[in-house]
Enzyme design. Structure first.
Site, PDB file in Angstrom:
ATOM      1  N   CYS A 117       0.836  -1.197   0.000  1.00 13.98           N
ATOM      2  CA  CYS A 117       0.000   0.000   0.000  1.00 13.98           C
ATOM      3  C   CYS A 117       0.863   1.236   0.000  1.00 13.98           C
ATOM      4  CB  CYS A 117      -0.892  -0.008   1.239  1.00 13.98           C
ATOM      5  SG  CYS A 117      -1.826   1.502   1.474  1.00 13.98           S
ATOM      6  N   PRO A 262      11.202  -7.278 -23.714  1.00 13.93           N
ATOM      7  CA  PRO A 262      11.753  -7.268 -25.068  1.00 13.93           C
ATOM      8  C   PRO A 262      11.450  -8.568 -25.806  1.00 13.93           C
ATOM      9  CG  PRO A 262      13.313  -6.344 -23.539  1.00 13.93           C
ATOM     10  CD  PRO A 262      12.181  -6.883 -22.711  1.00 13.93           C
TER      11      PRO A 262
END
Length: 294
Positions: A117, A262
Site C-alpha cells: 500500500c 523485449p
C-alpha cells in the site's frame, strides 16, 4: 542496518511423485519500520530493512510533507532489541527543521501502510492529485527503444537480494542512455520507489528530469504518483499498469510503459518520447508512431 535475508527450513515437494526432502531456503525479510517526527509517531510501514532513511525521505516527499532533505535535521535509528537480543533498527526518529512544512503540518491521522500500500495516508485520490507538482509535459527527454529494451535485464542483473530470495521488488533509476544511477530493493514496490526518490532527495537531484524509472512489477496509481511528484518523466514497468495509473500519467504528462518484455512493450501515454535506435538525442525527431514497440 538490519538483515535483508534470513535462512529458514523448508520441505521441497515433488508434486508429480509426492516425494519430499528437507532443505534450507533464503527468505526476504519483512519487518515494521516506525517513523517518528519530533517525538510523535507518524506511521508504521512494512519494509525490507536497509536504506531506511531514503525510504523515510521518499515517503515524506510523496505525502507532501517534505520538499528538501534539509528539512530533516536528523534521522536516527533507535536500536531497540528483538527477541534474539540483536538490534532491530525498526524505529527511525526524525527531527524536523523548525519552520519547515514537516515541522508544522501532519497528516490528518496516524496511518499504517503495508508492503502493498502506497497511499494509505491520503484522505482521497483527489488529495493525491492535488499534491502532484507541475505537469511533466515540458520535459524534453527522448529514450531510444533499443535503450528501453535493455533496462529490464540491467535491473534484474543488479538485484543481488532477489537472486537469493526471488521475493523482492526493485526500482531502478536510469538516465536516457540506459546508465543505472540508483537501484533499491524491497518487499514492497512502493517502498523500493520511495527509497530511490529518497536517495535523489538526499543527493539534491530532485526533480529527476530526463530520467527513466523502471519497476519490477506492475505500475499502480501510487507508483505513478510518487514518480510524478519526484519529476520523473518516464516510468516503465515489466507488468501491467492499472487504469488509474494510466489516467494519472496522461494527466501529468508522463510517459508510462507496461509489459516491457523485449522485444515488445506497451506505451500508454506520451509515446512521442520513445525514438528508434540512434535517434534518442534528437528531440522531437523520429517518435514511435504506435503504442506497441517492436
Amino acid at each position: 542496518m538490519g538483515r535483508v535475508t534470513v535462512r529458514a527450513r523448508t520441505t521441497r515437494l515433488d508434486l508429480d511423485d509426492g516425494s519430499a526432502r528437507a532443505r534450507a531456503d533464503t527468505l526476504a525479510v519483512e519487518e515494521p519500520l516506525q517513523l517518528e517526527v519530533d517525538g510523535e509517531q507518524l506511521t508504521v510501514t512494512m519494509r525490507t530493512p536497509g536504506d531506511d532513511v531514503d525510504l523515510a525521505l521518499g515517503f515524506l516527499h510523496a505525502e507532501g510533507l517534505l520538499t528538501a532533505a534539509e528539512d530533516v535535521v536528523s534521522a536516527v535509528h533507535c536500536t531497540d532489541l528483538g527477541p534474539d537480543g540483536e538490534p532491530t533498527y525498526n524505529l527511525l526518529r526524525i527531527a524536523a527543521r523548525p519552520g519547515s512544512r514537516l515541522a508544522g503540518e501532519r497528516v490528518a491521522r496516524p496511518f499504517t501502510t503495508t508492503s502493498a500500500c502506497g497511499v494509505c495516508g491520503s484522505a482521497s485520490v483527489e488529495d493525491v492529485l492535488a499534491r502532484v507538482p507541475a505537469p511533466l509535459h515540458a520535459d524534453p527527454v527522448r529514450v531510444g527503444t533499443d535503450v528501453l529494451a535493455g533496462l529490464p535485464d540491467t535491473l534484474r542483473a543488479a538485484q543481488s537480494a532477489f537472486e537469493r530470495t526471488g521475493g523482492l521488488h526493485a526500482a531502478g533509476l536510469f538516465d536516457a542512455t540506459g546508465a543505472l544511477r540508483c537501484l533499491r530493493e524491497d518487499v514492497g514496490r512502493h517502498n523500493a520507489v520511495d527509497k530511490v526518490v529518497g536517495w535523489g532527495l538526499r543527493e539534491g537531484l530532485l526533480p529527476l528530469r530526463g530520467s527513466v524509472l523502471v519497476v519490477s512489477g506492475r505500475a499502480s496509481f501510487e507508483l505513478v504518483q510518487k514518480a510524478a511528484m519526484a519529476g520523473v518523466p518516464v516510468l516503465a514497468a515489466v507488468s501491467a499498469p492499472s487504469s488509474l495509473a494510466v489516467s494519472l500519467a496522461r494527466e501529468v504528462g508522463m510517459t508510462l510503459l507496461g509489459f516491457v518484455r523485449p522485444p515488445r512493450a506497451n506505451a500508454y501515454s506520451r509515446e512521442d518520447r520513445l525514438v528508434p535506435p540512434g535517434a534518442s538525442g534528437e528531440t522531437g525527431v523520429g517518435a514511435c508512431p504506435t503504442a506497441v514497440l517492436t
